[in-house]
Write a protein that holds these residues in place. Structure first.
Motif, PDB file in Angstrom:
ATOM      1  N   ARG A  22      -3.813   5.507   8.563  1.00 10.36           N
ATOM      2  CA  ARG A  22      -2.982   4.408   8.044  1.00 10.36           C
ATOM      3  C   ARG A  22      -1.576   4.447   8.630  1.00 10.36           C
ATOM      4  O   ARG A  22      -0.970   3.396   8.864  1.00 10.36           O
ATOM      5  CB  ARG A  22      -2.917   4.485   6.522  1.00 10.36           C
TER       6      ARG A  22
ATOM      7  N   TYR B 141      -8.666  -1.290  13.568  1.00 10.26           N
ATOM      8  CA  TYR B 141      -8.798  -0.327  12.467  1.00 10.26           C
ATOM      9  C   TYR B 141      -9.971  -0.756  11.610  1.00 10.26           C
ATOM     10  O   TYR B 141      -9.998  -1.866  11.096  1.00 10.26           O
ATOM     11  CB  TYR B 141      -7.484  -0.329  11.670  1.00 10.26           C
TER      12      TYR B 141
ATOM     13  N   ASN C 189       0.242   0.913   8.324  1.00  9.67           N
ATOM     14  CA  ASN C 189      -0.015   0.558   6.937  1.00  9.67           C
ATOM     15  C   ASN C 189       0.765   1.471   5.987  1.00  9.67           C
ATOM     16  O   ASN C 189       1.193   1.055   4.921  1.00  9.67           O
ATOM     17  CB  ASN C 189      -1.531   0.655   6.689  1.00  9.67           C
ATOM     18  N   TYR C 190       0.948   2.721   6.390  1.00 11.32           N
ATOM     19  CA  TYR C 190       1.837   3.644   5.685  1.00 11.32           C
ATOM     20  C   TYR C 190       3.056   3.878   6.577  1.00 11.32           C
ATOM     21  O   TYR C 190       2.977   3.743   7.796  1.00 11.32           O
ATOM     22  CB  TYR C 190       1.159   4.992   5.421  1.00 11.32           C
TER      23      TYR C 190
ATOM     24  N   SER D 126      -7.244  10.099   6.071  1.00 11.22           N
ATOM     25  CA  SER D 126      -7.089   8.643   5.950  1.00 11.22           C
ATOM     26  C   SER D 126      -5.619   8.243   6.041  1.00 11.22           C
ATOM     27  O   SER D 126      -5.278   7.226   6.659  1.00 11.22           O
ATOM     28  CB  SER D 126      -7.666   8.149   4.625  1.00 11.22           C
TER      29      SER D 126
ATOM     30  N   TYR E 220      -1.745   2.956  11.996  1.00  9.00           N
ATOM     31  CA  TYR E 220      -1.924   1.496  11.914  1.00  9.00           C
ATOM     32  C   TYR E 220      -0.661   0.787  11.413  1.00  9.00           C
ATOM     33  O   TYR E 220      -0.561  -0.431  11.453  1.00  9.00           O
ATOM     34  CB  TYR E 220      -3.104   1.183  10.996  1.00  9.00           C
TER      35      TYR E 220
ATOM     36  N   ASP F 112       0.818  -1.223   0.000  1.00  9.94           N
ATOM     37  CA  ASP F 112       0.000   0.000   0.000  1.00  9.94           C
ATOM     38  C   ASP F 112       0.847   1.268   0.000  1.00  9.94           C
ATOM     39  O   ASP F 112       0.370   2.332  -0.391  1.00  9.94           O
ATOM     40  CB  ASP F 112      -0.933   0.019   1.219  1.00  9.94           C
TER      41      ASP F 112
ATOM     42  N   SER G 111     -11.400   0.085   8.269  1.00 12.64           N
ATOM     43  CA  SER G 111     -11.105   0.827   7.049  1.00 12.64           C
ATOM     44  C   SER G 111     -12.404   1.115   6.305  1.00 12.64           C
ATOM     45  O   SER G 111     -13.460   0.592   6.651  1.00 12.64           O
ATOM     46  CB  SER G 111     -10.168   0.015   6.167  1.00 12.64           C
TER      47      SER G 111
END
Ligand SMILES: Nc1ncnc2c1ncn2[C@@H]1O[C@H](COP(=O)(O)OP(=O)(O)OP(=O)(O)O)[C@@H](O)[C@H]1O
Ligand SMILES: Nc1ncnc2c1ncn2[C@@H]1O[C@H](COP(=O)(O)OP(=O)(O)OP(=O)(O)O)[C@@H](O)[C@H]1O
Ligand SMILES: [Mg+2]
Ligand SMILES: [Mg+2]
Lengths: 263, 234
Positions: free
Chosen positions: B57, B99, B62-63, B53, B60, A246, B101
């Motif tokens: 992320r 989380y 995720n990024y 967003s 979390y 991602d 989403s």
């Protein structure tokens, strides 16, 4: 600020692994740790060195440089290529599983389905016929092959069944570490989903550590906790699976992710 | 008066370098600092594209943050998500950090009830207990029982969002991130989500969320955190 203490130590420690085919690079200077219960995905385009790396890791091929240290049950961490040949063979047959892309490479086509599964148990010392047959039946069930196929020859099985049989043969001896090269690669899309689902369940239930090679990022997303991205034999990016997919950092990973619709 | 925060962000910086588009650099966040206390719900507020967003992320894992720290209290320790290993982030997600989403990522062949129960089993609940909790949430979110045994791939957008919500609330995470959890829901289900959030706050959960619906936001948020597009922030 602290980071969590890792439980125990890595199952596999890989350092500077390099393999060449003549002057051509297979894989170059690969270093990573694999933790117990972890599923590591190796992705990258065709020819990037995934299979070469997996074969070196699983001692099917000897690297030209570097170390693979495996935490053995008996003696703790051991350099796999420093073990005696018989010991390494035993390790590969018992503690490890190797699932090949094409099931015929990992199965014995001249013996029955039940014998394919039972053989692995005999390699770890099982001798009692009834118990071996019972375990084979149990494992055929777990990979969703009907019990009454136990005495059939593998050549009478479909591609998806063969792959599930190969998985049963590998898992029956309760390995701690399983290597898979494109486990769904030879199957139709409709059969892939079922196999993936089965693999996901087994890996979680058994707490297996897995290194899985795939060029399919959707497969990687479903199975792997962590990803390594390879290009031209080297690892260019590594991290949490969803982060790599991602928010890819390396130009090559961005290209890889951009080239598919919904990774 | 205020307890020490469950979640504490300091100096967060995030930009995307789009190598496929000739190396364009897209600044998104700079110098973001924010604390969320146990039992508190903070709403991220700002125009489309202001990085709401993206911030969730980042928290979390995720990024990946380029700058700053993301401190989360986890079982008596403090973890910095921005510096943690993959294994640590996975543990944090299993036990501490939930989380929800915007979109459900469906897993082929797995029935809705198992999608929802899975996080509960992962924290060590028995299969029966996890299923019981999943059923309770699916009922509260008005998912018809005939759908429970079906994979959510073919569900409507609103149904998928409710599956996602059920999955996010099936474990009592100490820190919960919500990205527009009511966007596709009708009034009854919006009320259910508001109740779920109130119950979580009462248990001491720290919530950080994005709520487009002003009515929902007013009911759940203790305060707003204003976000601006980077051009204005600069
Ligand atoms: N037996 C061999 N002899 C010579 N070169 C080889 C041999 N096997 C692989 N190579 C070369 O090593 C490089 C890496 O190959 P490898 O099979 O590891 O790639 P891969 O990532 O598994 O690719 P694919 O996705 O197509 O399976 C390639 O350039 C390949 O041509
Ligand atoms: N993975 C990504 N790669 C590149 N750019 C991204 C990525 N994720 C977000 N962006 C960019 O970051 C900026 C902020 O996006 P983000 O989704 O965080 O905004 P938002 O405040 O949630 O907006 P909205 O209210 O529309 O949901 C946008 O310009 C977006 O295009
Ligand atoms: Mg290959
Ligand atoms: Mg958004």
């Amino acid at each position: 600020m602290t980071t969590l203490a890792m439980t125990g130590r890595p199952l596999l420690q890989v350092e500077g692994l390099t393999h060449r085919y003549g002057s051509r690079i297979g894989c170059r200077d690969v270093t990573f740790d694999l933790w117990p219960g972890e599923v590591l995905g190796i992705v990258g385009e065709s020819g990037s060195g995934k299979t070469t790396l997996l074969k070196c890791l699983s001692a099917q091929m000897e690297p030209h440089a570097g170390h693979v240290v495996y935490d053995t049950r008996e003696d703790g961490p051991q350099d796999v290529f420093a073990l005696s040949e018989p010991r390494r063979r035993l390790l590969m047959r018992t503690d490890w599983g190797i699932v090949h892309q094409h099931p015929v490479e990992g199965l014995r086509m001249k013996v029955s389905a039940g014998a394919n599964v039972g053989e692995r148990l005999m390699a770890v010392g099982a001798r009692h016929y009834g118990e071996i047959r019972g375990a084979a039946l149990d494992w055929l069930g777990r990979v969703e092959i009907a019990r009454d196929r136990i005495d059939d020859m593998p050549r009478t099985f479909s591609g998806g069944m063969l792959q599930r049989l190969q998985i049963a043969r590998n898992l029956v001896s309760r390995p701690r570490l399983v290597f898979m090269d494109e486990p769904t690669g030879s199957l139709d899309v409709s059969v892939q989903a079922r196999l993936l689902d089965l693999l996901r369940g087994l890996v979680a239930d058994l707490g297996l550590s897995v290194i899985v090679v795939t060029h399919d990022l959707a497969v990687a997303r479903l199975l792997a906790h962590r990803l390594m991205v390879m290009r031209a034999g080297a690892v260019v990016e590594e991290g949490l699976t969803d982060q790599v997919l991602d928010d890819p950092q390396h130009p090559y990973t961005q290209l890889l992710v951009a080239s598919i619709l919904h990774p | 008066m205020t307890a020490s925060p469950s979640l504490s962000l300091a100096g967060i910086g995030k930009q995307f370098t789009l190598h496929v588009q000739g190396g364009v650099v897209l600044p998104v966040l700079a110098g973001v600092a924010l604390d969320v206390a146990p039992g508190e719900c903070v709403a991220l507020h700002g125009p489309s594209g202001s990085g709401k967003s993206s911030l969730l992320r980042l928290v979390y894992g995720n990024y990946r943050a380029q700058a700053g720290s993301i401190a989360i209290r986890h079982r008596g320790q403090t973890i910095d998500v921005a510096a943690a290993s993959a294994q640590t982030i996975l543990k944090l997600r299993r036990y501490t950090l939930g989380y929800v989403s915007q979109f459900l990522r469906v897993i082929p062949r797995v029935p809705a009830i198992d999608v929802v129960a899975e996080p509960a089993r992962a924290v060590g609940m028995t299969a029966a207990e996890a299923e019981r909790r999943a059923e309770r949430l699916l009922s509260r979110l008005r998912i018809p029982e005939r759908l429970w045994s079906l994979p959510p791939a073919t569900f409507s957008g609103g149904e998928q969002q409710r599956i996602n919500l059920a999955r996010g609330f099936v474990v009592d995470y100490p820190v919960l991130l919500l990205d527009e959890p009511t966007a596709a829901l009708d009034a009854d289900n919006r009320r259910t989500v508001v109740s779920l959030i109130h119950e979580a706050k009462a248990r001491g959960t720290a919530l950080l969320g994005i709520f487009h619906d002003a009515e929902v936001r007013d009911q759940v948020a203790d305060r707003l955190f204003a976000m601006r597009p980077p051009s204005m922030a600069a």
